[in-house]
Design a protein around this motif. Structure first.
Motif, PDB file in Angstrom:
ATOM      1  N   ARG A 128       0.817  -1.218   0.000  1.00  0.00           N
ATOM      2  CA  ARG A 128       0.000   0.000   0.000  1.00  0.00           C
ATOM      3  C   ARG A 128       0.851   1.269   0.000  1.00  0.00           C
ATOM      4  NH1 ARG A 128      -2.310  -4.224   2.073  1.00  0.00           N
ATOM      5  NH2 ARG A 128      -4.559  -4.534   1.975  1.00  0.00           N
ATOM      6  N   GLY A 129       2.176   1.095  -0.134  1.00  0.00           N
ATOM      7  CA  GLY A 129       3.087   2.235  -0.196  1.00  0.00           C
ATOM      8  C   GLY A 129       3.307   2.932   1.133  1.00  0.00           C
ATOM      9  N   LEU A 130       3.031   2.248   2.244  1.00  0.00           N
ATOM     10  CA  LEU A 130       3.171   2.854   3.564  1.00  0.00           C
ATOM     11  C   LEU A 130       4.453   2.446   4.287  1.00  0.00           C
ATOM     12  CD1 LEU A 130      -0.510   2.266   4.649  1.00  0.00           C
ATOM     13  CD2 LEU A 130       0.520   4.457   4.047  1.00  0.00           C
ATOM     14  N   TYR A 131       5.137   1.443   3.763  1.00  0.00           N
ATOM     15  CA  TYR A 131       6.337   0.918   4.421  1.00  0.00           C
ATOM     16  C   TYR A 131       7.384   0.642   3.356  1.00  0.00           C
ATOM     17  CZ  TYR A 131       9.303  -2.307   7.104  1.00  0.00           C
ATOM     18  OH  TYR A 131      10.360  -2.929   7.724  1.00  0.00           O
ATOM     19  N   SER A 132       8.586   1.161   3.562  1.00  0.00           N
ATOM     20  CA  SER A 132       9.644   0.940   2.571  1.00  0.00           C
ATOM     21  C   SER A 132      10.843   0.221   3.161  1.00  0.00           C
ATOM     22  CB  SER A 132      10.088   2.287   1.976  1.00  0.00           C
ATOM     23  OG  SER A 132      10.566   3.135   3.008  1.00  0.00           O
ATOM     24  N   GLY A 133      10.736  -0.228   4.399  1.00  0.00           N
ATOM     25  CA  GLY A 133      11.843  -0.931   5.048  1.00  0.00           C
ATOM     26  C   GLY A 133      11.929  -2.378   4.608  1.00  0.00           C
ATOM     27  N   ASN A 138      10.471  -7.881  12.169  1.00  0.00           N
ATOM     28  CA  ASN A 138      10.783  -7.128  13.373  1.00  0.00           C
ATOM     29  C   ASN A 138       9.851  -5.914  13.459  1.00  0.00           C
ATOM     30  OD1 ASN A 138      11.966  -5.936  15.577  1.00  0.00           O
ATOM     31  ND2 ASN A 138      13.880  -5.432  14.565  1.00  0.00           N
ATOM     32  N   MET A 139       9.150  -5.766  14.551  1.00  0.00           N
ATOM     33  CA  MET A 139       8.251  -4.621  14.742  1.00  0.00           C
ATOM     34  C   MET A 139       9.100  -3.410  15.119  1.00  0.00           C
ATOM     35  SD  MET A 139       5.077  -4.185  14.374  1.00  0.00           S
ATOM     36  CE  MET A 139       3.638  -3.304  14.837  1.00  0.00           C
ATOM     37  N   ASP A 140       9.815  -2.884  14.126  1.00  0.00           N
ATOM     38  CA  ASP A 140      10.762  -1.792  14.343  1.00  0.00           C
ATOM     39  C   ASP A 140      10.076  -0.436  14.214  1.00  0.00           C
ATOM     40  OD1 ASP A 140      10.305  -1.669  11.623  1.00  0.00           O
ATOM     41  OD2 ASP A 140      12.276  -2.422  11.072  1.00  0.00           O
ATOM     42  N   ASP A 141      10.862   0.633  14.353  1.00  0.00           N
ATOM     43  CA  ASP A 141      10.308   1.996  14.284  1.00  0.00           C
ATOM     44  C   ASP A 141       9.602   2.262  12.958  1.00  0.00           C
ATOM     45  OD1 ASP A 141      11.175   2.653  16.824  1.00  0.00           O
ATOM     46  OD2 ASP A 141      13.015   3.630  16.134  1.00  0.00           O
ATOM     47  N   ALA A 142      10.189   1.820  11.861  1.00  0.00           N
ATOM     48  CA  ALA A 142       9.590   2.066  10.543  1.00  0.00           C
ATOM     49  C   ALA A 142       8.238   1.357  10.425  1.00  0.00           C
ATOM     50  CB  ALA A 142      10.532   1.603   9.436  1.00  0.00           C
ATOM     51  N   THR A 143       8.137   0.145  10.946  1.00  0.00           N
ATOM     52  CA  THR A 143       6.876  -0.595  10.913  1.00  0.00           C
ATOM     53  C   THR A 143       5.848   0.102  11.791  1.00  0.00           C
ATOM     54  OG1 THR A 143       8.128  -2.640  10.594  1.00  0.00           O
ATOM     55  CG2 THR A 143       5.810  -2.868  11.228  1.00  0.00           C
ATOM     56  N   ARG A 144       6.256   0.522  12.971  1.00  0.00           N
ATOM     57  CA  ARG A 144       5.337   1.225  13.875  1.00  0.00           C
ATOM     58  C   ARG A 144       4.852   2.543  13.261  1.00  0.00           C
ATOM     59  NH1 ARG A 144       4.388  -0.827  18.574  1.00  0.00           N
ATOM     60  NH2 ARG A 144       5.753  -2.366  19.479  1.00  0.00           N
ATOM     61  N   ARG A 145       5.749   3.269  12.597  1.00  0.00           N
ATOM     62  CA  ARG A 145       5.347   4.520  11.943  1.00  0.00           C
ATOM     63  C   ARG A 145       4.311   4.250  10.851  1.00  0.00           C
ATOM     64  NH1 ARG A 145      10.776   5.788  12.585  1.00  0.00           N
ATOM     65  NH2 ARG A 145      11.257   5.154  10.458  1.00  0.00           N
ATOM     66  N   ALA A 146       4.506   3.174  10.106  1.00  0.00           N
ATOM     67  CA  ALA A 146       3.551   2.821   9.046  1.00  0.00           C
ATOM     68  C   ALA A 146       2.196   2.435   9.644  1.00  0.00           C
ATOM     69  CB  ALA A 146       4.111   1.679   8.201  1.00  0.00           C
ATOM     70  N   VAL A 147       2.214   1.669  10.742  1.00  0.00           N
ATOM     71  CA  VAL A 147       0.969   1.295  11.416  1.00  0.00           C
ATOM     72  C   VAL A 147       0.281   2.555  11.940  1.00  0.00           C
ATOM     73  CG1 VAL A 147       0.008   0.119  13.447  1.00  0.00           C
ATOM     74  CG2 VAL A 147       1.679  -1.057  11.995  1.00  0.00           C
ATOM     75  N   LEU A 148       1.053   3.456  12.532  1.00  0.00           N
ATOM     76  CA  LEU A 148       0.499   4.719  13.038  1.00  0.00           C
ATOM     77  C   LEU A 148      -0.131   5.521  11.902  1.00  0.00           C
ATOM     78  CD1 LEU A 148       0.066   6.789  15.302  1.00  0.00           C
ATOM     79  CD2 LEU A 148       2.375   7.643  14.826  1.00  0.00           C
ATOM     80  N   ALA A 149       0.523   5.569  10.751  1.00  0.00           N
ATOM     81  CA  ALA A 149      -0.003   6.331   9.610  1.00  0.00           C
ATOM     82  C   ALA A 149      -1.330   5.754   9.128  1.00  0.00           C
ATOM     83  CB  ALA A 149       1.010   6.338   8.465  1.00  0.00           C
ATOM     84  N   PRO A 157      -5.216   6.983  16.542  1.00  0.00           N
ATOM     85  CA  PRO A 157      -3.830   7.460  16.607  1.00  0.00           C
ATOM     86  C   PRO A 157      -2.941   6.591  17.495  1.00  0.00           C
ATOM     87  CG  PRO A 157      -5.194   8.762  18.058  1.00  0.00           C
ATOM     88  CD  PRO A 157      -6.110   7.788  17.358  1.00  0.00           C
ATOM     89  N   SER A 158      -2.603   5.398  17.012  1.00  0.00           N
ATOM     90  CA  SER A 158      -1.782   4.470  17.777  1.00  0.00           C
ATOM     91  C   SER A 158      -0.838   3.723  16.845  1.00  0.00           C
ATOM     92  CB  SER A 158      -2.666   3.460  18.511  1.00  0.00           C
ATOM     93  OG  SER A 158      -1.859   2.502  19.154  1.00  0.00           O
ATOM     94  N   ASP A 159       0.371   3.444  17.349  1.00  0.00           N
ATOM     95  CA  ASP A 159       1.330   2.651  16.587  1.00  0.00           C
ATOM     96  C   ASP A 159       1.242   1.168  16.946  1.00  0.00           C
ATOM     97  OD1 ASP A 159       2.393   2.812  19.128  1.00  0.00           O
ATOM     98  OD2 ASP A 159       4.404   3.362  18.495  1.00  0.00           O
ATOM     99  N   VAL A 160       0.267   0.807  17.756  1.00  0.00           N
ATOM    100  CA  VAL A 160       0.024  -0.590  18.114  1.00  0.00           C
ATOM    101  C   VAL A 160      -1.096  -1.095  17.209  1.00  0.00           C
ATOM    102  CG1 VAL A 160      -0.724  -2.160  19.938  1.00  0.00           C
ATOM    103  CG2 VAL A 160       0.775  -0.230  20.482  1.00  0.00           C
ATOM    104  N   LEU A 161      -0.824  -2.177  16.494  1.00  0.00           N
ATOM    105  CA  LEU A 161      -1.760  -2.706  15.504  1.00  0.00           C
ATOM    106  C   LEU A 161      -3.068  -3.150  16.138  1.00  0.00           C
ATOM    107  CD1 LEU A 161      -2.109  -3.557  12.504  1.00  0.00           C
ATOM    108  CD2 LEU A 161      -1.293  -5.819  13.206  1.00  0.00           C
ATOM    109  N   SER A 162      -4.168  -2.616  15.626  1.00  0.00           N
ATOM    110  CA  SER A 162      -5.490  -3.044  16.096  1.00  0.00           C
ATOM    111  C   SER A 162      -5.944  -4.231  15.255  1.00  0.00           C
ATOM    112  CB  SER A 162      -6.502  -1.905  15.975  1.00  0.00           C
ATOM    113  OG  SER A 162      -6.850  -1.693  14.624  1.00  0.00           O
ATOM    114  N   ILE A 163      -6.841  -5.012  15.822  1.00  0.00           N
ATOM    115  CA  ILE A 163      -7.376  -6.162  15.100  1.00  0.00           C
ATOM    116  C   ILE A 163      -8.167  -5.683  13.877  1.00  0.00           C
ATOM    117  CG2 ILE A 163      -9.568  -6.473  16.332  1.00  0.00           C
ATOM    118  CD1 ILE A 163      -7.292  -9.378  15.780  1.00  0.00           C
ATOM    119  N   GLU A 164      -8.842  -4.542  13.999  1.00  0.00           N
ATOM    120  CA  GLU A 164      -9.617  -3.997  12.881  1.00  0.00           C
ATOM    121  C   GLU A 164      -8.701  -3.631  11.706  1.00  0.00           C
ATOM    122  OE1 GLU A 164     -12.174   0.004  12.031  1.00  0.00           O
ATOM    123  OE2 GLU A 164     -12.564  -1.020  13.928  1.00  0.00           O
TER     124      GLU A 164
END
Length: 178
Positions: A128-133, A138-149, A157-164
């Motif tokens: 979806r073009g949200l993560y380029s790492g 590894n649930m790293d900063d880049a992954t968390r930023r993409a989840v937050l976005a 507004p959370s960097d923790v992945l919701s089930i939804e």
């Protein structure tokens, strides 16, 4: 949440992710980078057993109100003139405009949160073009930023992945309707 970087084998990363995810259902408390409380062992009222939850605490909005309080009233003469002026003191108090609230959301539980799961999440975000790492599980900063976005765009507004969000990304099964 304190970020720890590992350069170990996938099995150690899997063990770490399992421990972090498991903490979501135990009595410990962790705060993510976005300020969300994760893993405090609580769930909202009526939550189905066996589900895991994250919450975003919203602080109360408090206003300081300052006003004048009459200490001594004015004294009047018999002819209606003022004998002594009134005496006031300034008093400040705090007033709650909006009470503190907790916004709960369901998160994937520990058995599902593996290195393979995070890799699938990274690929879904990448598509979806949200993560380029790197897709490394590894649930790293880049992954968390993409989840937050992706979640912020949907009002979470959370960097923790919701089930939804996981369901919308197609990485967690959508339950069948009875």
């Amino acid at each position: 949440m304190k970020q720890v970087r590992f350069h170990h084998t996938a099995s150690r990363v899997a063990a770490l992710m399992g421990a972090v995810a498991l903490s979501g259902c135990l009595q410990t408390q962790t705060v993510s980078q976005s300020g969300m409380v994760l893993g405090n062992g609580l769930a909202p009222v009526g939550a189905p057993p066996g589900t895991c939850w994250g919450k975003i605490p919203t602080p109360a909005v408090i206003e300081t109100v300052t006003g004048q309080v009459l200490v001594t009233p004015a004294k009047m003469n018999a002819d209606g003139t003022i004998a002594t002026l009134p005496v006031y003191r300034e008093e400040s108090r705090q007033q709650i405009l909006t009470p503190r609230t907790d916004r709960w959301f369901e998160i994937p539980c520990p058995p599902a949160f593996t290195v393979e799961f995070v890799s699938t999440l990274q690929r879904a975000l990448q598509a979806r073009g949200l993560y380029s790492g790197a897709v490394n599980g590894n649930m790293d900063d880049a992954t968390r930023r993409a989840v937050l976005a992706v979640q912020s765009a949907r009002g979470l507004p959370s960097d923790v992945l919701s089930i939804e969000t996981a369901r919308e990304l197609g990485i967690v099964a959508v339950p069948r309707k009875p």
